[in-house]
Design a protein around this motif. Structure first.
Motif, PDB file in Angstrom:
ATOM      1  N   GLU A  28      43.436  42.719  33.837  1.00  0.00           N
ATOM      2  CA  GLU A  28      42.007  42.526  33.607  1.00  0.00           C
ATOM      3  C   GLU A  28      41.188  43.762  33.967  1.00  0.00           C
ATOM      4  OE1 GLU A  28      40.925  39.088  35.867  1.00  0.00           O
ATOM      5  OE2 GLU A  28      41.532  37.705  34.280  1.00  0.00           O
ATOM      6  N   GLY A  29      41.870  44.834  34.388  1.00  0.00           N
ATOM      7  CA  GLY A  29      41.184  46.061  34.747  1.00  0.00           C
ATOM      8  C   GLY A  29      40.628  46.069  36.154  1.00  0.00           C
ATOM      9  N   MET A  30      41.168  45.221  37.040  1.00  0.00           N
ATOM     10  CA  MET A  30      40.657  45.097  38.405  1.00  0.00           C
ATOM     11  C   MET A  30      41.657  45.678  39.409  1.00  0.00           C
ATOM     12  SD  MET A  30      37.926  43.481  37.502  1.00  0.00           S
ATOM     13  CE  MET A  30      37.087  42.421  38.666  1.00  0.00           C
ATOM     14  N   GLU A  31      41.152  46.263  40.472  1.00  0.00           N
ATOM     15  CA  GLU A  31      42.002  46.753  41.551  1.00  0.00           C
ATOM     16  C   GLU A  31      42.711  45.565  42.210  1.00  0.00           C
ATOM     17  OE1 GLU A  31      38.727  48.439  43.517  1.00  0.00           O
ATOM     18  OE2 GLU A  31      38.773  50.324  42.410  1.00  0.00           O
ATOM     19  N   HIS A  32      44.020  45.737  42.547  1.00  0.00           N
ATOM     20  CA  HIS A  32      44.780  44.533  42.941  1.00  0.00           C
ATOM     21  C   HIS A  32      46.040  44.790  43.732  1.00  0.00           C
ATOM     22  CE1 HIS A  32      48.268  44.491  39.895  1.00  0.00           C
ATOM     23  NE2 HIS A  32      47.726  45.712  39.891  1.00  0.00           N
ATOM     24  N   LEU A  33      46.289  45.993  44.233  1.00  0.00           N
ATOM     25  CA  LEU A  33      47.585  46.306  44.834  1.00  0.00           C
ATOM     26  C   LEU A  33      47.451  46.556  46.332  1.00  0.00           C
ATOM     27  CD1 LEU A  33      50.611  46.845  44.126  1.00  0.00           C
ATOM     28  CD2 LEU A  33      50.025  49.280  44.117  1.00  0.00           C
ATOM     29  N   THR A  34      48.404  46.000  47.108  1.00  0.00           N
ATOM     30  CA  THR A  34      48.461  46.179  48.565  1.00  0.00           C
ATOM     31  C   THR A  34      49.845  46.678  48.960  1.00  0.00           C
ATOM     32  OG1 THR A  34      46.756  44.551  49.125  1.00  0.00           O
ATOM     33  CG2 THR A  34      48.479  44.904  50.762  1.00  0.00           C
ATOM     34  N   SER A  35      49.896  47.562  49.945  1.00  0.00           N
ATOM     35  CA  SER A  35      51.159  48.057  50.490  1.00  0.00           C
ATOM     36  C   SER A  35      51.316  47.615  51.938  1.00  0.00           C
ATOM     37  CB  SER A  35      51.218  49.587  50.420  1.00  0.00           C
ATOM     38  OG  SER A  35      51.349  50.027  49.085  1.00  0.00           O
TER      39      SER A  35
ATOM     40  N   GLN B  96      42.617  39.932  43.535  1.00  0.00           N
ATOM     41  CA  GLN B  96      42.193  41.210  42.986  1.00  0.00           C
ATOM     42  C   GLN B  96      40.737  41.410  43.386  1.00  0.00           C
ATOM     43  OE1 GLN B  96      42.653  40.768  38.714  1.00  0.00           O
ATOM     44  NE2 GLN B  96      40.766  39.611  38.511  1.00  0.00           N
ATOM     45  N   GLU B  97      40.210  42.556  43.012  1.00  0.00           N
ATOM     46  CA  GLU B  97      38.781  42.796  43.193  1.00  0.00           C
ATOM     47  C   GLU B  97      38.014  41.668  42.498  1.00  0.00           C
ATOM     48  OE1 GLU B  97      35.724  46.244  41.506  1.00  0.00           O
ATOM     49  OE2 GLU B  97      37.797  46.087  40.812  1.00  0.00           O
ATOM     50  N   TYR B  98      37.297  40.856  43.280  1.00  0.00           N
ATOM     51  CA  TYR B  98      36.609  39.673  42.757  1.00  0.00           C
ATOM     52  C   TYR B  98      37.606  38.751  42.041  1.00  0.00           C
ATOM     53  CZ  TYR B  98      32.529  42.591  43.676  1.00  0.00           C
ATOM     54  OH  TYR B  98      31.598  43.392  44.279  1.00  0.00           O
ATOM     55  N   GLY B  99      38.460  38.110  42.827  1.00  0.00           N
ATOM     56  CA  GLY B  99      39.503  37.270  42.251  1.00  0.00           C
ATOM     57  C   GLY B  99      39.573  35.899  42.896  1.00  0.00           C
ATOM     58  N   SER B 100      40.779  35.312  42.892  1.00  0.00           N
ATOM     59  CA  SER B 100      41.043  34.037  43.545  1.00  0.00           C
ATOM     60  C   SER B 100      41.305  34.271  45.035  1.00  0.00           C
ATOM     61  CB  SER B 100      42.264  33.361  42.916  1.00  0.00           C
ATOM     62  OG  SER B 100      42.091  33.173  41.534  1.00  0.00           O
ATOM     63  N   ILE B 101      41.124  33.232  45.851  1.00  0.00           N
ATOM     64  CA  ILE B 101      41.527  33.291  47.256  1.00  0.00           C
ATOM     65  C   ILE B 101      42.993  32.880  47.330  1.00  0.00           C
ATOM     66  CG2 ILE B 101      41.182  32.353  49.567  1.00  0.00           C
ATOM     67  CD1 ILE B 101      38.254  31.946  48.894  1.00  0.00           C
TER      68      ILE B 101
ATOM     69  N   GLY C  39      38.125  37.843  35.068  1.00  0.00           N
ATOM     70  CA  GLY C  39      37.265  39.015  35.144  1.00  0.00           C
ATOM     71  C   GLY C  39      36.230  38.857  36.239  1.00  0.00           C
ATOM     72  N   ARG C  40      34.967  38.979  35.866  1.00  0.00           N
ATOM     73  CA  ARG C  40      33.884  38.809  36.841  1.00  0.00           C
ATOM     74  C   ARG C  40      33.114  37.519  36.603  1.00  0.00           C
ATOM     75  NH1 ARG C  40      32.222  43.676  39.867  1.00  0.00           N
ATOM     76  NH2 ARG C  40      33.777  45.280  39.471  1.00  0.00           N
ATOM     77  N   THR C  41      33.802  36.530  36.035  1.00  0.00           N
ATOM     78  CA  THR C  41      33.194  35.228  35.811  1.00  0.00           C
ATOM     79  C   THR C  41      33.271  34.408  37.095  1.00  0.00           C
ATOM     80  OG1 THR C  41      33.913  35.278  33.509  1.00  0.00           O
ATOM     81  CG2 THR C  41      33.254  33.148  34.400  1.00  0.00           C
ATOM     82  N   PRO C  42      32.164  33.790  37.549  1.00  0.00           N
ATOM     83  CA  PRO C  42      32.212  32.969  38.771  1.00  0.00           C
ATOM     84  C   PRO C  42      33.172  31.792  38.615  1.00  0.00           C
ATOM     85  CG  PRO C  42      29.947  33.479  38.141  1.00  0.00           C
ATOM     86  CD  PRO C  42      30.814  33.891  36.988  1.00  0.00           C
ATOM     87  N   PRO C  43      33.754  31.303  39.743  1.00  0.00           N
ATOM     88  CA  PRO C  43      33.603  31.863  41.086  1.00  0.00           C
ATOM     89  C   PRO C  43      34.285  33.217  41.202  1.00  0.00           C
ATOM     90  CG  PRO C  43      35.238  30.101  41.103  1.00  0.00           C
ATOM     91  CD  PRO C  43      34.632  30.108  39.732  1.00  0.00           C
ATOM     92  N   ASN C  44      33.735  34.063  42.033  1.00  0.00           N
ATOM     93  CA  ASN C  44      34.047  35.482  42.048  1.00  0.00           C
ATOM     94  C   ASN C  44      34.254  35.911  43.493  1.00  0.00           C
ATOM     95  OD1 ASN C  44      34.147  38.108  40.905  1.00  0.00           O
ATOM     96  ND2 ASN C  44      32.683  37.407  39.367  1.00  0.00           N
TER      97      ASN C  44
END
Length: 273
Positions: free
Chosen positions: A46-53, A92-97, A126-131
């Motif tokens: 979706e073009g959102m930041e989402h990676l953790t190390s 992700q950036e503005y994603g699910s919990i 994307g950036r659709t609520p809930p966000n």
């Protein structure tokens, strides 16, 4: 103390390291997590930041080993509970919990496929609520429950769109089960709460809350406050009914707080109080 580098990304890569979190395992070993942001960072479909190390140290931080990368984890914090280590944040950036569990010291992690495996509160596409939004803030254990602060950015406008909330679960519950968790009301900032003697604020709003327990046992969500052109302000929201209700008193809820417009983390020291 000599500082030890855990991870580094050169500025010219336009990939920046953020959301640091640290936890000590029952055997004394250390885990650290961070995510990646910026134009060069890995992005989701979706073009959102989402990676953790995830990194590990068995010698009190003298040396560090990279253990794994987790796609679909962002703004997350590590915590240890009943012998397992958990990673709780957004997908992700503005994603699910979402929440993950590791039973082998952070080497492998569960995947939040559905409501039985760690997908706690689904976000919109994307950036659709809930966000959902947060920072790598602590998970507080108090009065038989676990608490953590989040926000829902609705509408998704930085600053003014953030609605504060808290999620909580019984400390002995299956933390990967969505049904174990409850969410409070979502409390937006009301511009009418701005003190009349303050100058006009550009985009007033609160975000990146910390759940803390005061010496009297009361729970609070202490939030970064976007108060441009003022500085050094924070907001205190009262947590009621075991995390089900948030409220704000504009007469007492604003506090002087150095660095209050930037990310901060609050933990109460159990030794000094």
């Amino acid at each position: 103390m000599k500082l030890k580098e855990i991870a580094y990304s050169p500025a010219e890569s336009q990939t920046y390291l953020g959301s640091p979190s640290i936890a000590q395992l029952p055997n004394g070993e250390l885990l650290v997590s961070h995510d990646y942001f910026g134009p060069g960072a890995p992005h989701s479909p979706e073009g959102m930041e989402h990676l953790t190390s995830i990194y590990h140290s068995s010698n009190e931080g003298e040396t560090w080993e990279h253990l794994t990368d987790i796609a679909g984890a962002f703004w997350s914090s590590l915590f240890v509970h009943h012998g397992a280590v958990y990673l709780l944040g957004t997908s992700q950036e503005y994603g699910s919990i979402v929440i993950r569990r590791s039973d082998d010291g952070g080497r492998t992690w569960t995947t939040p496929y559905d409501r039985h495996t760690g997908l706690l509160f689904p976000g919109g596409p994307g950036r659709t609520p809930p966000n959902y939004h947060c920072a790598p803030v602590p998970v507080l254990q108090a009065d038989g429950r676990l608490y953590r602060a989040f926000e829902d950015c609705d509408p998704c406008e930085w600053g003014t769109g953030f609605r504060a909330l808290v999620i909580s679960a019984p400390e002995d519950a299956n933390l990967l089960e969505a049904s174990s968790w409850e969410m409070s009301n979502k409390l937006p900032y009301n511009p009418h709460w701005t003190p009349s003697h303050w100058p006009p604020l550009e985009r007033p709003g609160w975000l990146e809350g910390n759940v803390v327990q005061d010496p009297n046992g009361q729970l609070w969500n202490i939030l970064r406050f976007n108060s441009v052109p003022l500085v050094d302000k924070a907001a205190m929201l009262c947590i009621h009914d075991k995390g089900r209700l948030l409220s704000f008193d504009p007469q007492t809820g604003f506090i002087e707080f150095p660095g209050g417009m930037s990310k901060f983390t609050i933990r109460r020291d159990p030794l000094t109080g």
